[in-house]
Design a protein around this motif. Structure first.
Motif, short mmCIF file in Angstrom:
data_model
loop_
_atom_site.label_atom_id
_atom_site.label_comp_id
_atom_site.label_asym_id
_atom_site.label_seq_id
_atom_site.Cartn_x
_atom_site.Cartn_y
_atom_site.Cartn_z
N ARG A 74 -9.44 20.31 24.56
CA ARG A 74 -10.89 20.12 24.60
C ARG A 74 -11.57 21.28 25.34
O ARG A 74 -12.63 21.73 24.94
CB ARG A 74 -11.24 18.78 25.25
CG ARG A 74 -10.94 17.62 24.35
CD ARG A 74 -11.35 16.31 24.96
NE ARG A 74 -11.11 15.22 24.04
CZ ARG A 74 -11.12 13.96 24.36
NH1 ARG A 74 -11.38 13.59 25.61
NH2 ARG A 74 -10.87 13.02 23.47
N ASP A 77 -11.74 24.12 23.03
CA ASP A 77 -12.80 23.92 22.05
C ASP A 77 -14.17 24.19 22.64
O ASP A 77 -15.06 24.73 21.97
CB ASP A 77 -12.77 22.48 21.51
CG ASP A 77 -11.59 22.22 20.59
OD1 ASP A 77 -10.95 23.20 20.14
OD2 ASP A 77 -11.29 21.02 20.34
N ASP A 78 -14.36 23.85 23.91
CA ASP A 78 -15.64 24.05 24.57
C ASP A 78 -15.93 25.54 24.79
O ASP A 78 -17.09 25.94 24.85
CB ASP A 78 -15.69 23.33 25.92
CG ASP A 78 -15.77 21.82 25.75
OD1 ASP A 78 -16.12 21.35 24.64
OD2 ASP A 78 -15.46 21.09 26.72
N GLU A 79 -14.87 26.34 24.87
CA GLU A 79 -15.05 27.79 25.09
C GLU A 79 -15.60 28.49 23.85
O GLU A 79 -16.19 29.54 23.97
CB GLU A 79 -13.71 28.42 25.49
CG GLU A 79 -13.22 27.99 26.85
CD GLU A 79 -11.81 28.49 27.15
OE1 GLU A 79 -11.25 29.22 26.32
OE2 GLU A 79 -11.29 28.14 28.22
#
Length: 80
Positions: A74, A77-79
């Motif tokens: 996660r 993915d946030d990066e």
């Protein structure tokens, strides 16, 4: 998963399964599955005992937990 057909069950057995199912908020079929599994030693308690025995055989696991892997995915993915 397999299926079986059981003939000539006594009506009192069927009635008892129906009452037990109603008490547990499940279907009569599910209650019959649970009763059969417990009668051959595959009830919840026996299952948990077998799982615990397997865990003792395997021993402690190394590396990240599935929760840590999920958090890393996660974060990745946030990066982006």
């Amino acid at each position: 998963m397999g299926q079986i057909l059981i003939r000539n069950l006594d009506d009192s057995v069927i009635d008892a399964l129906k009452r037990r199912a109603a008490d547990h908020a499940t279907s009569t079929e599910e209650e019959a599955r649970r009763a059969l599994a417990a009668s051959v030693g595959l009830g919840r308690e026996a299952f948990l005992e077998r799982i615990d025995a397997m865990r003792r055989m395997i021993g402690p696991l190394s590396g990240p937990t599935s929760l840590e892997d999920l958090r890393a995915d996660r974060a990745r993915d946030d990066e982006t």
